[in-house]
Design a protein around this motif. Structure first.
Motif, PDB file in Angstrom:
ATOM      1  N   ALA A  35     -19.361  -1.712   4.034  1.00  0.00           N
ATOM      2  CA  ALA A  35     -20.052  -0.555   4.613  1.00  0.00           C
ATOM      3  C   ALA A  35     -19.075   0.591   4.866  1.00  0.00           C
ATOM      4  CB  ALA A  35     -20.751  -0.956   5.909  1.00  0.00           C
ATOM      5  N   ASN A  36     -17.914   0.276   5.398  1.00  0.00           N
ATOM      6  CA  ASN A  36     -16.925   1.321   5.673  1.00  0.00           C
ATOM      7  C   ASN A  36     -16.377   1.906   4.376  1.00  0.00           C
ATOM      8  OD1 ASN A  36     -16.129   2.554   8.078  1.00  0.00           O
ATOM      9  ND2 ASN A  36     -14.082   1.680   7.937  1.00  0.00           N
ATOM     10  N   ARG A  37     -16.084   1.043   3.383  1.00  0.00           N
ATOM     11  CA  ARG A  37     -15.605   1.529   2.079  1.00  0.00           C
ATOM     12  C   ARG A  37     -16.621   2.480   1.465  1.00  0.00           C
ATOM     13  NH1 ARG A  37     -14.214  -3.762   1.405  1.00  0.00           N
ATOM     14  NH2 ARG A  37     -16.015  -4.188   0.100  1.00  0.00           N
ATOM     15  N   ASP A  38     -17.890   2.073   1.485  1.00  0.00           N
ATOM     16  CA  ASP A  38     -18.942   2.908   0.895  1.00  0.00           C
ATOM     17  C   ASP A  38     -19.034   4.252   1.601  1.00  0.00           C
ATOM     18  OD1 ASP A  38     -19.474   0.843  -0.855  1.00  0.00           O
ATOM     19  OD2 ASP A  38     -21.302   0.184   0.166  1.00  0.00           O
ATOM     20  N   ARG A  39     -18.969   4.248   2.928  1.00  0.00           N
ATOM     21  CA  ARG A  39     -19.070   5.493   3.696  1.00  0.00           C
ATOM     22  C   ARG A  39     -17.879   6.408   3.406  1.00  0.00           C
ATOM     23  NH1 ARG A  39     -20.121   9.765   4.644  1.00  0.00           N
ATOM     24  NH2 ARG A  39     -20.111  10.767   6.664  1.00  0.00           N
ATOM     25  N   LEU A  40     -16.679   5.835   3.359  1.00  0.00           N
ATOM     26  CA  LEU A  40     -15.492   6.638   3.069  1.00  0.00           C
ATOM     27  C   LEU A  40     -15.539   7.200   1.648  1.00  0.00           C
ATOM     28  CD1 LEU A  40     -12.780   4.450   4.799  1.00  0.00           C
ATOM     29  CD2 LEU A  40     -13.533   6.721   5.506  1.00  0.00           C
ATOM     30  N   ASN A  41     -15.950   6.380   0.685  1.00  0.00           N
ATOM     31  CA  ASN A  41     -16.053   6.858  -0.697  1.00  0.00           C
ATOM     32  C   ASN A  41     -17.108   7.950  -0.829  1.00  0.00           C
ATOM     33  OD1 ASN A  41     -13.989   5.297  -1.811  1.00  0.00           O
ATOM     34  ND2 ASN A  41     -15.346   3.541  -2.063  1.00  0.00           N
ATOM     35  N   GLU A  42     -18.203   7.821  -0.093  1.00  0.00           N
ATOM     36  CA  GLU A  42     -19.246   8.856  -0.095  1.00  0.00           C
ATOM     37  C   GLU A  42     -18.691  10.167   0.472  1.00  0.00           C
ATOM     38  OE1 GLU A  42     -23.348   9.860   2.323  1.00  0.00           O
ATOM     39  OE2 GLU A  42     -22.860   7.761   1.965  1.00  0.00           O
ATOM     40  N   ALA A  43     -17.935  10.074   1.552  1.00  0.00           N
ATOM     41  CA  ALA A  43     -17.346  11.268   2.163  1.00  0.00           C
ATOM     42  C   ALA A  43     -16.349  11.933   1.215  1.00  0.00           C
ATOM     43  CB  ALA A  43     -16.674  10.902   3.481  1.00  0.00           C
ATOM     44  N   ILE A  44     -15.552  11.136   0.520  1.00  0.00           N
ATOM     45  CA  ILE A  44     -14.589  11.686  -0.442  1.00  0.00           C
ATOM     46  C   ILE A  44     -15.326  12.409  -1.560  1.00  0.00           C
ATOM     47  CG2 ILE A  44     -12.896  11.051  -2.220  1.00  0.00           C
ATOM     48  CD1 ILE A  44     -12.007   8.791  -0.240  1.00  0.00           C
ATOM     49  N   THR A  45     -16.384  11.804  -2.072  1.00  0.00           N
ATOM     50  CA  THR A  45     -17.179  12.428  -3.135  1.00  0.00           C
ATOM     51  C   THR A  45     -17.768  13.750  -2.660  1.00  0.00           C
ATOM     52  OG1 THR A  45     -17.694  10.277  -4.105  1.00  0.00           O
ATOM     53  CG2 THR A  45     -19.160  12.107  -4.676  1.00  0.00           C
ATOM     54  N   GLN A  46     -18.286  13.771  -1.441  1.00  0.00           N
ATOM     55  CA  GLN A  46     -18.846  15.009  -0.896  1.00  0.00           C
ATOM     56  C   GLN A  46     -17.781  16.096  -0.805  1.00  0.00           C
ATOM     57  OE1 GLN A  46     -20.577  13.781   2.824  1.00  0.00           O
ATOM     58  NE2 GLN A  46     -22.480  13.080   1.869  1.00  0.00           N
ATOM     59  N   LEU A  47     -16.588  15.741  -0.341  1.00  0.00           N
ATOM     60  CA  LEU A  47     -15.508  16.728  -0.254  1.00  0.00           C
ATOM     61  C   LEU A  47     -15.112  17.238  -1.632  1.00  0.00           C
ATOM     62  CD1 LEU A  47     -13.228  15.186   2.503  1.00  0.00           C
ATOM     63  CD2 LEU A  47     -14.548  17.300   2.643  1.00  0.00           C
ATOM     64  N   GLU A  48     -15.019  16.323  -2.599  1.00  0.00           N
ATOM     65  CA  GLU A  48     -14.650  16.719  -3.959  1.00  0.00           C
ATOM     66  C   GLU A  48     -15.700  17.635  -4.580  1.00  0.00           C
ATOM     67  OE1 GLU A  48     -14.029  12.876  -5.721  1.00  0.00           O
ATOM     68  OE2 GLU A  48     -11.897  12.875  -5.197  1.00  0.00           O
ATOM     69  N   ASN A  49     -16.951  17.507  -4.148  1.00  0.00           N
ATOM     70  CA  ASN A  49     -18.038  18.342  -4.659  1.00  0.00           C
ATOM     71  C   ASN A  49     -18.232  19.613  -3.835  1.00  0.00           C
ATOM     72  OD1 ASN A  49     -18.607  16.534  -6.727  1.00  0.00           O
ATOM     73  ND2 ASN A  49     -20.095  15.395  -5.502  1.00  0.00           N
ATOM     74  N   GLY A  50     -17.305  19.883  -2.916  1.00  0.00           N
ATOM     75  CA  GLY A  50     -17.387  21.093  -2.106  1.00  0.00           C
ATOM     76  C   GLY A  50     -18.446  21.038  -1.024  1.00  0.00           C
ATOM     77  N   GLU A  51     -18.867  19.852  -0.646  1.00  0.00           N
ATOM     78  CA  GLU A  51     -19.924  19.701   0.349  1.00  0.00           C
ATOM     79  C   GLU A  51     -19.385  19.412   1.750  1.00  0.00           C
ATOM     80  OE1 GLU A  51     -22.473  16.623  -1.176  1.00  0.00           O
ATOM     81  OE2 GLU A  51     -22.608  17.584  -3.132  1.00  0.00           O
ATOM     82  N   GLY A  52     -18.088  19.609   1.959  1.00  0.00           N
ATOM     83  CA  GLY A  52     -17.500  19.339   3.267  1.00  0.00           C
ATOM     84  C   GLY A  52     -17.914  20.372   4.296  1.00  0.00           C
ATOM     85  N   LYS A  53     -17.848  19.996   5.555  1.00  0.00           N
ATOM     86  CA  LYS A  53     -18.188  20.896   6.654  1.00  0.00           C
ATOM     87  C   LYS A  53     -17.004  20.977   7.609  1.00  0.00           C
ATOM     88  CE  LYS A  53     -23.044  19.625   6.473  1.00  0.00           C
ATOM     89  NZ  LYS A  53     -24.137  18.916   7.140  1.00  0.00           N
TER      90      LYS A  53
END
Length: 91
Positions: A62-80
């Motif tokens: 669960a933690n790996r998936d959440r961290l990988n999702e956050a990394i993908t969002q940042l790489e796609n410019g979706e960070g806040k």
């Protein structure tokens, strides 16, 4: 990523202080090559703590998936950008 060097136990003994300074100040990782082929690695306490924290954070799916999702969002410019709340401040 830190630099990686290799040395023998004899060289390590001769240059221990300088090697320890490199390890702690420049985050150099030193592979100590043994004749048996079972080498050892010398790293700083900070590096060890970072490895341990990464292992802990990645220890559950669960933690790996959440961290990988956050990394993908940042790489796609979706960070806040958010302000951090300091101790003692109300949320």
């Amino acid at each position: 990523m830190s630099a990686i060097t290799a040395t023998t136990p004899t060289n390590l003994r001769k240059n221990l202080f300088n090697i320890l300074e490199d390890v702690t100040e420049a985050n150099t990782e030193v592979i100590i090559t043994l004749k048996s082929g079972k080498n050892a690695v010398l790293i700083s306490e900070d590096e060890l703590n970072a490895y341990r924290e990464t292992a802990y954070l990645m220890s559950t799916k669960a933690n790996r998936d959440r961290l990988n999702e956050a990394i993908t969002q940042l790489e796609n410019g979706e960070g806040k950008v958010r302000d951090l709340i300091e101790d003692g401040e109300d949320a």
